[in-house]
Design an enzyme around this catalytic site. Structure first.
Site, short mmCIF file in Angstrom:
data_model
loop_
_atom_site.label_atom_id
_atom_site.label_comp_id
_atom_site.label_asym_id
_atom_site.label_seq_id
_atom_site.Cartn_x
_atom_site.Cartn_y
_atom_site.Cartn_z
N GLY A 185 100.72 -72.98 -32.08
CA GLY A 185 101.52 -73.65 -33.09
C GLY A 185 103.00 -73.66 -32.76
CB CYS A 186 105.25 -71.17 -31.18
SG CYS A 186 104.34 -70.70 -29.70
CG HIS A 207 97.26 -69.54 -27.69
ND1 HIS A 207 96.99 -70.42 -28.71
CD2 HIS A 207 97.89 -68.50 -28.26
CE1 HIS A 207 97.48 -69.93 -29.85
NE2 HIS A 207 98.03 -68.77 -29.60
CG ASP A 240 110.10 -75.56 -28.02
OD1 ASP A 240 111.08 -74.90 -28.38
OD2 ASP A 240 110.05 -76.20 -26.95
CB VAL A 291 93.78 -73.34 -30.42
CG1 VAL A 291 94.34 -71.94 -30.44
CG2 VAL A 291 94.40 -74.20 -31.49
#
Length: 179
Positions: free
Chosen positions: A87-88, A78, A92, A84
């Site tokens: 963001g998820c 990713h 989480d 990076v």
């Protein structure tokens, strides 16, 4: 009936990686109760601060950390050539941290993320970072058939705020078959 959060005398103020791994194996809270995810989805290396009367609302505060290494699994996929942390995964991690707080507060059942009111991203976690810090300020703990926590969460990378998540919600369920 709804009870506001009550102080739990046995709440530890910090947890090591070994203790978090024991929690992921189901050894901390007993059968049928909360577990953290196993690596690679365990998004924290330690809990550095936890209390039941601190934070912005006086109802509890928890802070966790993740050490960043360039070889972490998500950097390779990713995005290839533009690594990076998704963001998820940071979001989480906030749910994991809040769920751990609930379990340490004496809540029975298995943790499930229930939602978030608002999320704002203003930065990113790159392989050059050293440490990500997750902070949860508890706003409410509801003790009913569903044991649920609501809190505001913040993610920092090397001391710089990069995510804000308002009204994070996690519930503990003694029966997840209907969930």
């Amino acid at each position: 009936m709804i009870w506001q959060y009550n102080k739990v005398e046995s709440m530890q103020s910090s947890y090591t990686r070994e203790e978090l791994l024991a929690c992921s194996r189901g050894e901390m809270f007993g059968p049928g109760n909360s577990q953290l995810p196993a690596p690679n989805m365990l998004m924290m290396d330690r809990i550095t601060i936890m209390n039941d009367d601190g934070g912005d609302f006086g109802l509890g505060y928890i802070e966790a950390e993740l050490d960043i290494h360039p070889d972490l699994w998500f950097f390779a996929c990713h995005f290839p050539g533009d690594p990076v942390m998704p963001g998820c995964l940071g979001l989480d991690a906030l749910w994991q941290t809040l769920g751990f707080f609930l379990a340490c507060s004496g809540g029975p059942g298995r943790g499930r993320a229930l939602g978030v009111g608002e999320v704002k991203f203003t930065g990113q976690v790159l392989p050059t970072a050293k440490k990500v810090t997750y902070k949860i300020h508890m706003k409410r703990v509801v003790k009913r058939r569903l044991f649920m926590g609501i809190g505001d969460g913040y993610v920092e990378v090397d001391g710089r705020l990069i995510y804000e998540a308002k009204d994070l919600k996690v519930g503990l369920f003694t029966d997840t078959s209907g969930f």
